[in-house]
Design an enzyme around this catalytic site. Sequence first.
Site, PDB file in Angstrom:
ATOM      1  CB  CYS A 168       3.826   9.881  -4.834  1.00  0.00           C
ATOM      2  SG  CYS A 168       4.597   8.580  -3.849  1.00  0.00           S
ATOM      3  CB  CYS A 170       7.504   6.392  -5.849  1.00  0.00           C
ATOM      4  SG  CYS A 170       6.240   5.316  -5.137  1.00  0.00           S
ATOM      5  CG  ASN A 177      -2.405   1.258  -6.915  1.00  0.00           C
ATOM      6  OD1 ASN A 177      -2.496   0.441  -7.822  1.00  0.00           O
ATOM      7  ND2 ASN A 177      -3.309   2.197  -6.689  1.00  0.00           N
ATOM      8  CB  ILE A 178      -1.055  -3.054  -2.170  1.00  0.00           C
ATOM      9  CG1 ILE A 178      -0.450  -3.878  -3.321  1.00  0.00           C
ATOM     10  CG2 ILE A 178      -1.864  -3.944  -1.216  1.00  0.00           C
ATOM     11  CD1 ILE A 178       0.632  -4.867  -2.895  1.00  0.00           C
ATOM     12  CD  GLU A 179      -6.208   2.550  -3.137  1.00  0.00           C
ATOM     13  OE1 GLU A 179      -7.392   2.245  -2.914  1.00  0.00           O
ATOM     14  OE2 GLU A 179      -5.858   3.479  -3.892  1.00  0.00           O
ATOM     15  CD  GLU A 216       4.982   4.600  -8.814  1.00  0.00           C
ATOM     16  OE1 GLU A 216       4.203   3.974  -8.058  1.00  0.00           O
ATOM     17  OE2 GLU A 216       4.756   5.755  -9.221  1.00  0.00           O
ATOM     18  CB  CYS A 253       3.286   3.784  -4.779  1.00  0.00           C
ATOM     19  SG  CYS A 253       2.738   5.265  -3.940  1.00  0.00           S
TER      20      CYS A 253
HETATM   21 ZN    ZN Z   1       4.396   6.572  -4.921  1.00  0.00          ZN
END
Ligand code: ZN
Length: 142
Positions: A91, A94, A49-51, A62, A60
């Site tokens: 989620c 994804c 995940n890359i915020e 995935e 996300c």
């Molecule tokens: Zn997701």
Amino acid sequence: MKNILNNNSREELIQAAIEARSRAYAPYSNYSVGAALLTSTGKIFTGVNIENAAYPTTICAERVAVFKAVSEGECKFTAIAVVTLNGGSPCGSCRQVLAEFGLETRVLIADAQGQIVQEVSVADLLPGAFRPEHLKDDSRSG
Ligand SMILES: [Zn+2]
């Protein structure tokens, strides 16, 4: 059957996701996620995940893994391992992205120790998924 996963490939995939998870960029949620996607040709693409400070632009793990694979010409997937601290589930976004490329893809959901908490198919995660065939002319009538 194309989706047979033996215990070795399960373990390898989960380990790849655990390793990827250490590279997650999650300074806001502190909820690191690692994913490892196994293609039908036997390649593994990882994702994290890359915020972002502009929260909605976060992506996300995935989807990073899927997009990396597709951008490298791989669109057929056997399985994806997703590792979080506590075995959190993919989620909705994804699930939809995974459904685009096949409902039979196995989804291994594991915790930080690599313990599988759930193993399901994409179809299990997203019943009634909107699929590419819905856009075809013959399904538009009515
Ligand atoms: Zn997701």
